[in-house]
Design a protein around this motif. Sequence first.
Motif, short mmCIF file in Angstrom:
data_model
loop_
_atom_site.label_atom_id
_atom_site.label_comp_id
_atom_site.label_asym_id
_atom_site.label_seq_id
_atom_site.Cartn_x
_atom_site.Cartn_y
_atom_site.Cartn_z
N MET A 1 0.85 -1.16 0.00
CA MET A 1 0.00 0.00 0.00
C MET A 1 0.90 1.23 0.00
N ALA A 2 0.56 2.22 -0.81
CA ALA A 2 1.34 3.45 -0.88
C ALA A 2 1.19 4.23 0.41
N LYS A 3 2.25 4.90 0.79
CA LYS A 3 2.26 5.69 2.02
C LYS A 3 2.13 7.17 1.67
N THR A 4 1.43 7.91 2.52
CA THR A 4 1.28 9.35 2.37
C THR A 4 1.77 9.99 3.65
N GLN A 5 2.51 11.07 3.50
CA GLN A 5 3.02 11.76 4.68
C GLN A 5 1.99 12.77 5.17
N LEU A 6 1.76 12.75 6.48
CA LEU A 6 0.87 13.70 7.13
C LEU A 6 1.67 14.52 8.12
N GLY A 7 1.18 15.70 8.42
CA GLY A 7 1.82 16.53 9.44
C GLY A 7 0.78 16.96 10.45
N ALA A 8 1.17 16.98 11.71
CA ALA A 8 0.25 17.39 12.76
C ALA A 8 1.06 18.02 13.88
N ARG A 9 0.46 18.99 14.55
CA ARG A 9 1.09 19.60 15.71
C ARG A 9 0.33 19.16 16.95
N VAL A 10 1.07 18.63 17.92
CA VAL A 10 0.48 18.19 19.18
C VAL A 10 1.35 18.72 20.32
N ASP A 11 0.79 18.75 21.51
CA ASP A 11 1.56 19.15 22.68
C ASP A 11 2.73 18.20 22.87
N GLU A 12 3.81 18.71 23.47
CA GLU A 12 5.01 17.90 23.67
C GLU A 12 4.72 16.64 24.48
N ASP A 13 3.86 16.75 25.49
CA ASP A 13 3.57 15.57 26.31
C ASP A 13 2.84 14.50 25.51
N VAL A 14 1.99 14.92 24.59
CA VAL A 14 1.28 13.97 23.73
C VAL A 14 2.28 13.31 22.77
N ALA A 15 3.20 14.09 22.23
CA ALA A 15 4.20 13.55 21.32
C ALA A 15 5.07 12.52 22.04
N GLU A 16 5.50 12.83 23.26
CA GLU A 16 6.32 11.89 24.03
C GLU A 16 5.55 10.62 24.36
N LEU A 17 4.30 10.78 24.74
CA LEU A 17 3.47 9.62 25.03
C LEU A 17 3.32 8.73 23.80
N ALA A 18 3.10 9.34 22.64
CA ALA A 18 2.97 8.58 21.40
C ALA A 18 4.25 7.83 21.08
N LYS A 19 5.39 8.50 21.26
CA LYS A 19 6.68 7.85 20.98
C LYS A 19 6.90 6.66 21.91
N LYS A 20 6.62 6.85 23.20
CA LYS A 20 6.82 5.77 24.16
C LYS A 20 5.88 4.60 23.90
N ARG A 21 4.62 4.90 23.61
CA ARG A 21 3.65 3.83 23.38
C ARG A 21 4.00 3.06 22.11
N ALA A 22 4.38 3.78 21.05
CA ALA A 22 4.78 3.12 19.81
C ALA A 22 5.97 2.20 20.07
N ALA A 23 6.96 2.69 20.83
CA ALA A 23 8.14 1.88 21.14
C ALA A 23 7.75 0.65 21.95
N ASP A 24 6.83 0.83 22.92
CA ASP A 24 6.37 -0.31 23.73
C ASP A 24 5.77 -1.40 22.86
N LEU A 25 5.10 -0.98 21.79
CA LEU A 25 4.44 -1.94 20.89
C LEU A 25 5.34 -2.40 19.75
N GLY A 26 6.54 -1.86 19.68
CA GLY A 26 7.47 -2.23 18.62
C GLY A 26 7.05 -1.66 17.27
N LEU A 27 6.40 -0.51 17.29
CA LEU A 27 5.90 0.11 16.06
C LEU A 27 6.57 1.46 15.84
N SER A 28 6.61 1.87 14.60
CA SER A 28 7.00 3.25 14.31
C SER A 28 5.83 4.14 14.72
N ILE A 29 6.09 5.41 14.89
CA ILE A 29 5.00 6.32 15.24
C ILE A 29 3.95 6.33 14.14
N GLY A 30 4.38 6.30 12.89
CA GLY A 30 3.43 6.27 11.78
C GLY A 30 2.53 5.05 11.82
#
Length: 79
Positions: A1-30
């Motif tokens: 499946m082709a990938k499309t790049q998206l951009g979004a602005r979120v609070d720093e705490d939300v960004a950190e939470l997303a990074k940590k949760r993605a890492a916990d699941l072994g996934l990229s943030i995307g």
Amino acid sequence: MAKTQLGARVDEDVAELAKKRAADLGLSIGDYLARLVQDDASGLRARAVGAAARFLADHQAVFDEAEQAPQAPRGAHAA
């Protein structure tokens, strides 16, 4: 499946939470964000929350009873 790049602005705490949760699941943030969107769009999250609410409604008395039961002192062991 082709990938499309998206951009979004979120609070720093939300960004950190997303990074940590993605890492916990072994996934990229995307991939993590894609999973969240797919789960939301499919109704999976709503069904899970509904199932949890029904479970608690059906069994709340058991949880209430367990919370009110006397607790054994820490370190106590059954013989």
